[in-house]
Design an enzyme around this catalytic site. Structure first.
Site, PDB file in Angstrom:
ATOM      1  N   SER A  88       0.820  -1.210   0.000  1.00 51.54           N
ATOM      2  CA  SER A  88       0.000   0.000   0.000  1.00 51.54           C
ATOM      3  C   SER A  88       0.850   1.254   0.000  1.00 51.54           C
ATOM      4  O   SER A  88       0.371   2.322  -0.332  1.00 51.54           O
ATOM      5  CB  SER A  88      -0.944   0.003   1.199  1.00 51.54           C
ATOM      6  OG  SER A  88      -0.307  -0.472   2.333  1.00 51.54           O
ATOM      7  N   HIS A 137      -2.009  -2.955  -7.039  1.00 51.94           N
ATOM      8  CA  HIS A 137      -2.591  -2.561  -5.757  1.00 51.94           C
ATOM      9  C   HIS A 137      -4.116  -2.619  -5.806  1.00 51.94           C
ATOM     10  O   HIS A 137      -4.741  -1.879  -6.555  1.00 51.94           O
ATOM     11  CB  HIS A 137      -2.106  -1.144  -5.406  1.00 51.94           C
ATOM     12  CG  HIS A 137      -2.512  -0.703  -4.044  1.00 51.94           C
ATOM     13  ND1 HIS A 137      -2.844   0.600  -3.744  1.00 51.94           N
ATOM     14  CD2 HIS A 137      -2.657  -1.397  -2.883  1.00 51.94           C
ATOM     15  CE1 HIS A 137      -3.166   0.674  -2.472  1.00 51.94           C
ATOM     16  NE2 HIS A 137      -3.056  -0.514  -1.926  1.00 51.94           N
ATOM     17  N   GLU A 140      -4.511  -0.143  -8.953  1.00 48.21           N
ATOM     18  CA  GLU A 140      -3.400   0.739  -9.321  1.00 48.21           C
ATOM     19  C   GLU A 140      -2.259  -0.139  -9.817  1.00 48.21           C
ATOM     20  O   GLU A 140      -1.830  -1.065  -9.110  1.00 48.21           O
ATOM     21  CB  GLU A 140      -2.931   1.553  -8.104  1.00 48.21           C
ATOM     22  CG  GLU A 140      -3.900   2.663  -7.733  1.00 48.21           C
ATOM     23  CD  GLU A 140      -3.513   3.397  -6.450  1.00 48.21           C
ATOM     24  OE1 GLU A 140      -3.779   4.603  -6.353  1.00 48.21           O
ATOM     25  OE2 GLU A 140      -2.963   2.757  -5.524  1.00 48.21           O
ATOM     26  N   ASN A 153      -3.894   6.023  -1.682  1.00 50.32           N
ATOM     27  CA  ASN A 153      -3.471   6.147  -0.286  1.00 50.32           C
ATOM     28  C   ASN A 153      -2.791   7.483  -0.011  1.00 50.32           C
ATOM     29  O   ASN A 153      -2.853   8.011   1.105  1.00 50.32           O
ATOM     30  CB  ASN A 153      -2.543   4.997   0.104  1.00 50.32           C
ATOM     31  CG  ASN A 153      -3.316   3.691   0.262  1.00 50.32           C
ATOM     32  OD1 ASN A 153      -4.539   3.709   0.414  1.00 50.32           O
ATOM     33  ND2 ASN A 153      -2.631   2.572   0.206  1.00 50.32           N
TER      34      ASN A 153
HETATM   35  N1  3HC Z   1     -16.192  -9.058   0.680  1.00 55.11           N
HETATM   36  C1  3HC Z   1     -16.918  -9.319  -0.416  1.00 55.11           C
HETATM   37  N2  3HC Z   1     -18.024  -8.618  -0.749  1.00 55.11           N
HETATM   38  C2  3HC Z   1     -18.394  -7.609   0.072  1.00 55.11           C
HETATM   39  C3  3HC Z   1     -17.681  -7.277   1.225  1.00 55.11           C
HETATM   40  C4  3HC Z   1     -16.543  -8.044   1.522  1.00 55.11           C
HETATM   41  N3  3HC Z   1     -15.779  -7.800   2.597  1.00 55.11           N
HETATM   42  N4  3HC Z   1     -18.283  -6.211   1.819  1.00 55.11           N
HETATM   43  C5  3HC Z   1     -19.343  -5.888   1.060  1.00 55.11           C
HETATM   44  N5  3HC Z   1     -19.393  -6.730  -0.004  1.00 55.11           N
HETATM   45  C6  3HC Z   1     -20.352  -6.696  -1.099  1.00 55.11           C
HETATM   46  C7  3HC Z   1     -21.710  -7.067  -0.636  1.00 55.11           C
HETATM   47  O1  3HC Z   1     -21.890  -8.476  -0.704  1.00 55.11           O
HETATM   48  C8  3HC Z   1     -22.583  -6.317  -1.622  1.00 55.11           C
HETATM   49  O2  3HC Z   1     -22.649  -7.011  -2.857  1.00 55.11           O
HETATM   50  P1  3HC Z   1     -24.023  -7.135  -3.664  1.00 55.11           P
HETATM   51  O3  3HC Z   1     -24.503  -5.723  -3.882  1.00 55.11           O
HETATM   52  O4  3HC Z   1     -23.592  -7.835  -4.923  1.00 55.11           O
HETATM   53  O5  3HC Z   1     -24.930  -7.934  -2.819  1.00 55.11           O
HETATM   54  C9  3HC Z   1     -21.808  -5.040  -1.911  1.00 55.11           C
HETATM   55  O6  3HC Z   1     -20.464  -5.332  -1.551  1.00 55.11           O
HETATM   56  C10 3HC Z   1     -22.313  -3.865  -1.121  1.00 55.11           C
HETATM   57  O7  3HC Z   1     -22.247  -4.246   0.243  1.00 55.11           O
HETATM   58  P2  3HC Z   1     -23.266  -3.799   1.369  1.00 55.11           P
HETATM   59  O8  3HC Z   1     -24.608  -3.512   0.755  1.00 55.11           O
HETATM   60  O9  3HC Z   1     -23.196  -4.747   2.507  1.00 55.11           O
HETATM   61  O10 3HC Z   1     -22.609  -2.540   1.954  1.00 55.11           O
HETATM   62  P3  3HC Z   1     -22.473  -1.076   1.429  1.00 55.11           P
HETATM   63  O11 3HC Z   1     -23.440  -0.716   0.373  1.00 55.11           O
HETATM   64  O12 3HC Z   1     -22.451  -0.314   2.679  1.00 55.11           O
HETATM   65  O13 3HC Z   1     -21.019  -1.067   0.754  1.00 55.11           O
HETATM   66  C11 3HC Z   1     -18.687  -0.942   0.765  1.00 55.11           C
HETATM   67  C12 3HC Z   1     -19.905  -1.541   1.420  1.00 55.11           C
HETATM   68  C13 3HC Z   1     -18.594  -1.440  -0.676  1.00 55.11           C
HETATM   69  C14 3HC Z   1     -17.476  -1.435   1.532  1.00 55.11           C
HETATM   70  C15 3HC Z   1     -18.807   0.644   0.772  1.00 55.11           C
HETATM   71  O14 3HC Z   1     -19.110   1.081   2.057  1.00 55.11           O
HETATM   72  C16 3HC Z   1     -17.577   1.336   0.292  1.00 55.11           C
HETATM   73  O15 3HC Z   1     -17.351   1.507  -0.893  1.00 55.11           O
HETATM   74  N6  3HC Z   1     -16.718   1.798   1.274  1.00 55.11           N
HETATM   75  C17 3HC Z   1     -15.452   2.429   0.983  1.00 55.11           C
HETATM   76  C18 3HC Z   1     -14.372   1.388   1.039  1.00 55.11           C
HETATM   77  C19 3HC Z   1     -13.015   1.943   0.700  1.00 55.11           C
HETATM   78  O16 3HC Z   1     -12.770   3.129   0.690  1.00 55.11           O
HETATM   79  N7  3HC Z   1     -12.062   1.035   0.397  1.00 55.11           N
HETATM   80  C20 3HC Z   1     -10.711   1.417   0.083  1.00 55.11           C
HETATM   81  C21 3HC Z   1      -9.891   1.502   1.312  1.00 55.11           C
HETATM   82  S1  3HC Z   1      -8.191   1.904   0.954  1.00 55.11           S
HETATM   83  C22 3HC Z   1      -7.470   0.419   0.566  1.00 55.11           C
HETATM   84  O17 3HC Z   1      -8.067  -0.611   0.616  1.00 55.11           O
HETATM   85  C23 3HC Z   1      -6.039   0.466   0.150  1.00 55.11           C
HETATM   86  C24 3HC Z   1      -5.165  -0.259   1.115  1.00 55.11           C
HETATM   87  O18 3HC Z   1      -3.852  -0.195   0.636  1.00 55.11           O
HETATM   88  C25 3HC Z   1      -5.196   0.316   2.493  1.00 55.11           C
END
Ligand code: 3HC
Length: 492
Positions: free
Chosen positions: A121, A142, A154, A192
């Site tokens: 990351s 990434h 990425e 990030n």
């Molecule tokens: N694994 C697999 N699928 C998942 C999941 C998981 N952990 N969490 C949620 N899902 C799926 C659900 O099954 C659902 O799929 P469907 O619509 O096909 O049924 C879909 O994602 C939407 O889930 P929910 O309805 O339960 O939840 P939300 O609508 O609240 O969405 C979220 C959840 C997609 C995580 C949304 O809140 C989001 O986009 N959050 C931002 C996440 C983010 O910013 N991520 C990047 C972080 S930085 C990073 O990762 C980089 C690293 O280097 C640190």
């Protein structure tokens, strides 16, 4: 000849690694998943079965598809099983020494044509590549958490990456149903490098007592329209990972904005790492009791401030059964304002009755308490906001309140990144929309809010906090001076 990738290895099957393995298997690619020992391998299997099981339960996969995905993943504790892979993606903990010795080992084991990718990351891909005899065939790949859901990859090329390889890896990302953004090797890459300073800033503001944890998260979710509040997202990413990314950013920039919040360090030291450890900013606390919906015990309200808004607000209060009065008589004085209101308070006979109110979007109202505001007035104002159909976010009377204080510097960072030549407007917007689920990219947000509004907000923040990273980016200043409405209007 273009590289093709038919067998892929994934090393490290924590949440990210298991998610990455699932993504490849969903695209019909055979995956060899490696973990250090049998217990970790079983945890990895659990992640894979849990995630695909959830999709099955939601009707997103048929049983045959789920079985197909699991059947394409071979799990092993032996790195030797990666010998025939065309590509190996590393997703082990963010410890440079661990990554370097793993890459030395992979270089020895994997066939000479294999591409080695790191899902790091924030660690330098170039330094990881340098531990192998094939730095030309090492890239960053990434993914974003949750990997099966977030649509961005990425692709990071270093100065030593072979010509064409990043394009082939980008084509592979497309085959996985993802959108690639290809960039050079700078700490944090695009997402990030922009996301973590914003999340870190939220932790700093929480610690400073600007607003509560829930207030900050609500403000950014309902007010700015982000899918998650920053403190919830820190818990999702992991506070240890977040801390390490901030450290890597700080090591490169020496900017105060990148220095990890002391609160993050404290939580990590206490083993409170977020979702992976069961507790971080959120955890085992009792569910919060819903706030009382009773009508606030105040009968007369004065509304002062920006005229058009104040008039409409006073009308809505009257429709809700409140009597309006002059600021000297009213039991509560509401100052509709986008800037701090303490100066107004001192001009009143009862400064303890004044709160600032900033309407953000359609759903949130920030309720700003000055040092003179009585707790009663703050509570009454919050109740009144609820009656008017908005969610109150109680905060201190500081420049930007909550949304401006967090959002404007975040957008400013995007302008600075573009100005530095690291990434294009399009790349930055795509990366933030698809990597973090933003409703719009930072430059789209800037256009909607108005460049001048954001520039002025930043000037206020800088005047209050005197942190150089809060001062408007020179490019933003120039755009406003030139009367440009959108950075996209500039001749290319
Ligand atoms: N694994 C697999 N699928 C998942 C999941 C998981 N952990 N969490 C949620 N899902 C799926 C659900 O099954 C659902 O799929 P469907 O619509 O096909 O049924 C879909 O994602 C939407 O889930 P929910 O309805 O339960 O939840 P939300 O609508 O609240 O969405 C979220 C959840 C997609 C995580 C949304 O809140 C989001 O986009 N959050 C931002 C996440 C983010 O910013 N991520 C990047 C972080 S930085 C990073 O990762 C980089 C690293 O280097 C640190």
């Amino acid at each position: 000849m273009a590289n093709t990738f038919e067998t892929v290895g994934v090393v490290g099957l924590g949440t990210m690694g298991a998610g990455i393995a699932e993504v490849f298997a969903r695209a019909g690619i055979a995956v060899v998943g490696v973990e250090a020992d049998p217990a970790a391998l079983e945890r990895g299997r659990g992640h894979l079965e849990g995630s695909t099981g959830k999709a099955l339960a939601r009707g997103r996969l048929t049983e045959a598809e789920r079985d197909g995905i699991l059947g394409r993943v071979t799990l092993t504790t032996s790195l030797g099983d990666l010998a025939d892979c065309d590509l190996v993606v590393e997703a082990v903990p963010e410890i440079m020494d661990v990554k370097r010795s793993l890459f030395t080992e992979l270089d020895r084991i994997c066939k000479p044509s294999a591409v080695l990718a790191t899902n790091t990351s924030s660690l330098p891909v170039t330094a990881i590549a340098a531990t192998t005899s094939r730095p030309g065939r090492v890239v960053g790949m990434h993914f974003f958490n949750p990997a099966p859901v977030m649509k961005l990859v990425e692709v990071v090329r270093t100065v030593t990456t072979e010509d064409g390889l990043a394009d082939d890896v980008a084509a592979l990302a497309r085959r996985l149903g993802k959108t690639p953004v290809t960039v050079g090797d700078r700490a944090g890459f695009v997402v990030n490098r922009l996301l973590l300073p914003y999340l870190n800033h939220a932790a700093v503001l929480l610690e400073s007592g600007l607003a509560t944890r829930d207030g900050i998260d609500t403000a950014m979710r309902l007010g700015a329209g982000f899918p998650m509040g920053p403190l919830t997202l820190l818990d999702l990413i992991g506070l240890d990972t977040s801390y390490e990314i901030c450290e890597a950013l700080f090591a490169e920039s020496r900017e105060r904005r990148h220095a990890p919040a002391p609160l993050l360090r404290e939580l990590v030291a206490a083993g409170l790492l977020g979702r992976k450890s069961g507790r971080g900013f959120y955890g085992e606390e009792a569910p919060s009791t819903p706030s009382s919906e009773e009508k606030p015990s105040v009968s007369t309200v004065a509304v002062v401030g920006e005229e058009t808004e104040a008039g409409g607000f006073a009308d809505r209060l009257a429709a809700a059964g409140f009597k309006t009065a002059g600021p000297e008589e009213a039991e509560l004085v509401v100052a509709l304002s986008r800037t701090p209101v303490a100066r107004r308070a001192v001009r009143l006979a009862h400064p303890d009755r004044l709160v600032g109110l900033n309407l953000v979007g359609e759903q949130v109202a920030e309720v700003a308490s000055t040092v003179l505001t009585s707790p009663g007035a703050e509570q009454v104002a919050a109740g009144l906001v609820r009656i008017l159909g908005r969610t109150p976010v109680v905060c201190r009377d500081r420049a930007g309140f909550v949304v401006g204080a967090l959002l404007y510097p975040h957008l400013n960072d995007a302008v600075r990144m573009h100005e530095s030549g690291y990434a294009s407007v399009e790349q930055i917007d795509t990366a933030m929309r698809l990597g973090c689920g933003y409703p719009a990219g930072p430059f789209e947000m800037l256009d909607r809010l108005g460049l001048e509004t954001v520039r002025d907000g930043l000037r206020d923040l800088y005047a209050e906090y005197r942190d150089p990273s809060l001062s408007p980016a020179p490019l933003l200043e120039r755009l406003v001076t030139a009367g440009v409405r959108s950075i996209r209007d500039l001749p290319s």
